[in-house]
Design a protein around this motif. Structure first.
Motif, PDB file in Angstrom:
ATOM      1  N   GLN A  16       0.657  -0.988  -0.021  1.00 29.12           N
ATOM      2  CA  GLN A  16      -0.216   0.328   0.065  1.00 29.12           C
ATOM      3  C   GLN A  16       0.779   0.911   0.115  1.00 29.12           C
ATOM      4  O   GLN A  16       0.655   2.626   0.168  1.00 29.12           O
ATOM      5  CB  GLN A  16      -1.157  -0.197   1.315  1.00 29.12           C
ATOM      6  N   LYS A 244      -3.839  -4.992  10.943  1.00 25.42           N
ATOM      7  CA  LYS A 244      -4.800  -3.657  10.946  1.00 25.42           C
ATOM      8  C   LYS A 244      -5.923  -4.214  11.207  1.00 25.42           C
ATOM      9  O   LYS A 244      -6.368  -4.649  11.580  1.00 25.42           O
ATOM     10  CB  LYS A 244      -5.183  -4.668   9.196  1.00 25.42           C
ATOM     11  N   TRP A 263     -15.137   3.038   0.932  1.00 25.95           N
ATOM     12  CA  TRP A 263     -14.891   3.235   2.126  1.00 25.95           C
ATOM     13  C   TRP A 263     -15.561   3.958   3.165  1.00 25.95           C
ATOM     14  O   TRP A 263     -15.623   3.961   4.300  1.00 25.95           O
ATOM     15  CB  TRP A 263     -13.122   2.886   1.814  1.00 25.95           C
ATOM     16  N   ARG A 269     -15.250  -0.203   8.252  1.00 25.91           N
ATOM     17  CA  ARG A 269     -14.122   0.660   6.748  1.00 25.91           C
ATOM     18  C   ARG A 269     -12.835   0.162   7.616  1.00 25.91           C
ATOM     19  O   ARG A 269     -12.814  -0.283   9.126  1.00 25.91           O
ATOM     20  CB  ARG A 269     -14.214   1.463   7.118  1.00 25.91           C
ATOM     21  N   TYR A 270     -11.948  -0.324   7.171  1.00 27.78           N
ATOM     22  CA  TYR A 270     -10.034  -0.098   7.528  1.00 27.78           C
ATOM     23  C   TYR A 270      -9.884   0.441   8.167  1.00 27.78           C
ATOM     24  O   TYR A 270     -10.173   1.594   7.518  1.00 27.78           O
ATOM     25  CB  TYR A 270      -9.687  -0.790   6.274  1.00 27.78           C
ATOM     26  N   SER A 272      -6.454   3.419  10.598  1.00 26.18           N
ATOM     27  CA  SER A 272      -4.598   2.725  10.916  1.00 26.18           C
ATOM     28  C   SER A 272      -5.451   2.272  12.676  1.00 26.18           C
ATOM     29  O   SER A 272      -6.055   2.778  12.966  1.00 26.18           O
ATOM     30  CB  SER A 272      -4.445   4.111  11.208  1.00 26.18           C
ATOM     31  N   GLU A 299      -0.454  -3.816   8.088  1.00 25.38           N
ATOM     32  CA  GLU A 299      -0.924  -3.657   6.166  1.00 25.38           C
ATOM     33  C   GLU A 299      -1.969  -2.501   6.883  1.00 25.38           C
ATOM     34  O   GLU A 299      -2.663  -2.683   7.070  1.00 25.38           O
ATOM     35  CB  GLU A 299      -1.562  -5.021   6.482  1.00 25.38           C
ATOM     36  N   TRP A 300      -1.650  -1.283   6.411  1.00 24.96           N
ATOM     37  CA  TRP A 300      -2.036  -0.365   6.504  1.00 24.96           C
ATOM     38  C   TRP A 300      -3.297  -0.384   5.088  1.00 24.96           C
ATOM     39  O   TRP A 300      -2.809  -0.225   4.125  1.00 24.96           O
ATOM     40  CB  TRP A 300      -1.131   1.010   6.301  1.00 24.96           C
ATOM     41  N   GLU A 301      -4.229   0.677   5.656  1.00 24.04           N
ATOM     42  CA  GLU A 301      -5.189   0.211   4.566  1.00 24.04           C
ATOM     43  C   GLU A 301      -6.451   1.489   5.444  1.00 24.04           C
ATOM     44  O   GLU A 301      -7.125   1.055   6.181  1.00 24.04           O
ATOM     45  CB  GLU A 301      -6.069  -0.407   4.015  1.00 24.04           C
ATOM     46  N   CYS A 302      -6.471   2.786   5.359  1.00 27.45           N
ATOM     47  CA  CYS A 302      -7.057   3.687   5.948  1.00 27.45           C
ATOM     48  C   CYS A 302      -8.402   4.320   5.415  1.00 27.45           C
ATOM     49  O   CYS A 302      -7.227   5.415   4.436  1.00 27.45           O
ATOM     50  CB  CYS A 302      -6.617   4.167   7.453  1.00 27.45           C
ATOM     51  N   CYS A 303      -9.469   4.761   5.486  1.00 22.30           N
ATOM     52  CA  CYS A 303      -9.431   5.818   4.663  1.00 22.30           C
ATOM     53  C   CYS A 303     -10.105   7.610   4.895  1.00 22.30           C
ATOM     54  O   CYS A 303     -10.230   7.984   4.697  1.00 22.30           O
ATOM     55  CB  CYS A 303     -12.174   5.349   4.540  1.00 22.30           C
ATOM     56  N   ALA A 307      -1.284   8.127   5.174  1.00 21.98           N
ATOM     57  CA  ALA A 307      -0.198   6.458   5.378  1.00 21.98           C
ATOM     58  C   ALA A 307       0.363   6.957   5.748  1.00 21.98           C
ATOM     59  O   ALA A 307       1.059   5.658   6.613  1.00 21.98           O
ATOM     60  CB  ALA A 307      -0.406   6.429   3.677  1.00 21.98           C
TER      61      ALA A 307
END
Length: 352
Positions: A16, A244, A263, A269-270, A272, A299-303, A307
Motif C-alpha cells: 500500500q 490491521k 469506504w 471500514r478499515y 489505522s 497492513e495499512w488501509e485507512c479511509c 499513509a
C-alpha cells in the motif's frame, strides 16, 4: 496447546505504500524508509516489477543476492512475499473480467494461465531468497453467489471449490517443491473469506500441509466474526499475521454489504492501528499463548489517515503490543516438587 512464543516484528507490508515518487518507487527507497520508522521486517508484494521482479529472480540467482543485500544494508528481514493479486487472477468469475484487466499486462489473453506462471516464478523466488512463506488470495469463482438469492443450484458451490482445487493443485506442488508455505488470506471478495470456506478449500486440496492461514482480524470485523475465537480455532494453521485495524459502526441505513458506498461512508471500514475497535491486546495475547512465532506485519488501509502517519504510528503500535513471553512460571518458587505419594495424601488430608 503449543508452548507460548514471542512473535517477530514490527514488520510492514509494502504494497500500500508503493508510489510514483521516491522513496516509494523502488525497493531500496522503501527499505530505507521502513527501517527509518523502526520496522525490522518487510513483506514484499510481487505484482510490481519495479519493487521485486520475480521473473528475473527466477531466471538468475544473482538477482536474489542483490535483493538480500538491499534489505541487509538497512537491517531488514524479508518475512514473506505477497502474491494476493496472482492468486485472485488464477480463478476469478467472468463478472470481474473488466477489473481483472487492470491486474495483468494488456497483451495477456489468458489471465489465469499468466497468473499460474507468475505464481511459479514467486515460488522459485521464495526459494532463491530463502523466504519460507507466501501470502495469497484463493480466487473468486463463486463469490458472486455468496448470498443465496436467486437460489443457487446445490452443486454450484461444490463445483466452484473443485475447480479452485484443480487450478491450485499444481501451484501447491510447486511451492511444496520449493519448501514454501502458502498462507491463504481469508478476504471478502474471495471464495476463501472465513474459516468455513478455508476449511473447504483446504479439504479440496487434500488438507495439504503447505496450505496455511494469514490471519487478519480486520476482515472478520467487517463480517461480524469472532476474531479472537478464530485464533483458538485455527492456531496451528496460522503462519502469517496482518496487523490491521477496522471498525463496524451500526447503521439504520446500511450493513455488512456496505450499500455500494465509498469506504469512508460504509458501516464497516478499515482504519489505522489504534483508530479502530479491534482489541489488539487480546489478539497479541492469543497468538502468543498459542505459540505463534511468525511476524506481526502492519497492513495499512485507512479511509481517513495519511499513509505515512499510519506507518509511523503502526511501527510503534506493534512494538508496544508484542509480548516477550516468560520463560518461567510466576509462582515457580512456591511450587512443591517431588512430593512422595504419602506426602500427597497428607496434603489432601487423607492420612494423619
Amino acid at each position: 496447546m503449543a508452548k507460548p512464543a514471542t512473535m517477530k516484528g514490527p514488520g510492514v507490508f509494502l504494497s500500500q505504500f508503493i508510489g510514483a515518487a521516491p522513496p516509494f518507487d523502488s525497493l531500496p527507497g522503501l527499505a530505507r524508509w521502513a527501517a527509518g520508522l523502526g520496522f525490522r521486517g518487510v513483506m514484499v508484494p510481487t505484482h510490481d516489477a519495479r519493487i521485486l521482479d520475480v521473473a528475473a529472480i527466477a531466471r538468475s540467482s544473482a538477482r536474489a543476492g542483490e535483493v538480500r543485500g538491499v534489505l541487509a544494508d538497512h537491517g531488514l528481514v524479508l518475512s514473506e512475499l505477497g502474491a494476493q493479486r496472482f492468486g485472485w487472477l488464477l480463478a476469478h468469475h467472468p463478472a470481474y473480467s473488466v477489473a481483472a484487466e487492470r491486474m495483468a499486462p494488456a497483451d495477456v489473453e489468458d489471465r489465469a494461465a499468466w497468473a499460474a506462471e507468475q505464481l511459479r516464478h514467486v515460488a522459485q523466488t521464495c526459494r532463491a531468497l530463502g523466504v519460507p512463506r507466501c501470502a495469497v488470495f484463493s480466487g473468486a469463482l463463486v463469490w458472486p453467489y455468496v448470498h443465496p438469492w436467486p437460489l443457487r443450484d446445490a452443486g454450484l458451490i461444490a463445483e466452484g471449490f473443485a475447480e479452485l482445487a484443480r487450478r491450485w493443485r499444481p501451484i501447491v506442488q510447486t511451492f511444496d517443491d520449493a519448501g514454501v508455505d502458502l498462507c491463504v488470506e481469508p478476504h471478502p471478495g474471495c471464495d476463501v473469506h472465513d474459516g468455513v470456506t478455508f476449511e473447504r478449500f483446504r479439504a479440496a486440496l487434500g488438507n495439504h500441509p503447505r496450505i496455511k492461514l494469514l490471519y487478519d482480524p480486520s476482515h472478520m470485523v467487517l463480517q461480524g466474526m469472532d476474531y479472537r475465537g478464530f485464533i483458538d480455532a485455527y492456531a496451528p494453521l496460522i503462519a502469517a499475521f496482518h496487523v490491521k485495524d477496522a471498525e463496524f459502526r451500526r447503521s439504520a441505513r446500511s450493513g455488512a454489504f456496505g450499500g455500494f458506498q465509498t469506504w469512508i461512508d460504509r458501516p464497516g471500514r478499515y482504519r489505522s492501528l489504534g483508530d479502530g475497535t479491534i482489541d489488539f491486546r487480546a489478539v497479541f495475547s492469543g497468538l502468543a499463548e498459542h505459540g505463534y512465532d511468525g511476524w506481526a506485519t502492519l497492513e495499512w488501509e485507512c479511509c481517513l489517515k495519511r499513509a505515512e502517519d499510519g506507518a509511523r504510528e503502526g511501527a510503534a503500535f506493534i512494538a508496544r503490543h508484542i509480548i516477550a513471553v516468560t520463560e518461567q512460571d510466576f509462582d515457580a518458587s512456591m511450587q512443591a516438587r517431588g512430593l512422595s505419594d504419602s506426602a500427597v495424601r497428607r496434603a489432601l488430608g487423607l492420612v494423619p
